[in-house]
Design a protein around this motif. Sequence first.
Motif, PDB file in Angstrom:
ATOM      1  N   ALA A  85       0.644  -1.214  -0.034  1.00 36.28           N
ATOM      2  CA  ALA A  85       0.119   0.059   0.142  1.00 36.28           C
ATOM      3  C   ALA A  85       0.909   1.213  -0.116  1.00 36.28           C
ATOM      4  CB  ALA A  85      -0.869   0.198   1.222  1.00 36.28           C
ATOM      5  N   ASP A 110      -5.575   3.455   1.765  1.00 34.06           N
ATOM      6  CA  ASP A 110      -6.294   2.480   0.740  1.00 34.06           C
ATOM      7  C   ASP A 110      -6.496   3.490  -0.639  1.00 34.06           C
ATOM      8  OD1 ASP A 110      -8.391   4.700   0.960  1.00 34.06           O
ATOM      9  OD2 ASP A 110      -9.809   3.446   1.840  1.00 34.06           O
ATOM     10  N   GLU A 111      -7.237   2.973  -1.532  1.00 28.20           N
ATOM     11  CA  GLU A 111      -6.854   3.647  -2.786  1.00 28.20           C
ATOM     12  C   GLU A 111      -7.473   5.014  -2.853  1.00 28.20           C
ATOM     13  OE1 GLU A 111      -8.823   0.366  -2.243  1.00 28.20           O
ATOM     14  OE2 GLU A 111      -6.969  -0.711  -2.484  1.00 28.20           O
ATOM     15  N   SER A 112      -8.489   5.179  -1.896  1.00 28.00           N
ATOM     16  CA  SER A 112      -9.249   6.465  -1.996  1.00 28.00           C
ATOM     17  C   SER A 112      -8.043   7.470  -1.224  1.00 28.00           C
ATOM     18  CB  SER A 112     -10.496   6.472  -1.535  1.00 28.00           C
ATOM     19  OG  SER A 112     -10.601   6.114  -0.264  1.00 28.00           O
TER      20      SER A 112
END
Length: 148
Positions: A85, A110-112
């Motif tokens: 990550a 996270d991705e956001s």
Amino acid sequence: MTTTGATSAADRFRAAVESRQLDALEGLFTEDVRFYSPVKFTPFEGRSMVLGLFGVLLRTFEDFRYVGELAGRAETAAGAEAGAADSVILIFRATVNGKEIHGIDLLQFDESGRIKEFTVMVRPQSAVHALSEAVLAGLVADGLVPQS
């Protein structure tokens, strides 16, 4: 998300902590965030528990300041199967009950761009002990954990 995005999210986190604005932290964590403490084997889990813990930490640390930052990617506590990550390490100094602490906050996103894992490492051992006692007292006082 890119490491640049992680750095931006880390900057918002850093500003909230340094200004001791607990309410500014809420939107920075995922709902299921995990906080890995240097004094507890299992993580604190969930946004409400982690925010409660930060309320205690912000009261406990004296002269808290970030003194450096490193950014990159790292495997999360979920292990290799979960992948790496975007991550930022914030290096800090503080005092707790007269003991100087050197430490790092490892933020993993996270991705956001929200913090999904947060790991704290501190030294020396005497500071870890002082921090453990102070945080436990604060968690009990705030009703977040039962008195043992």
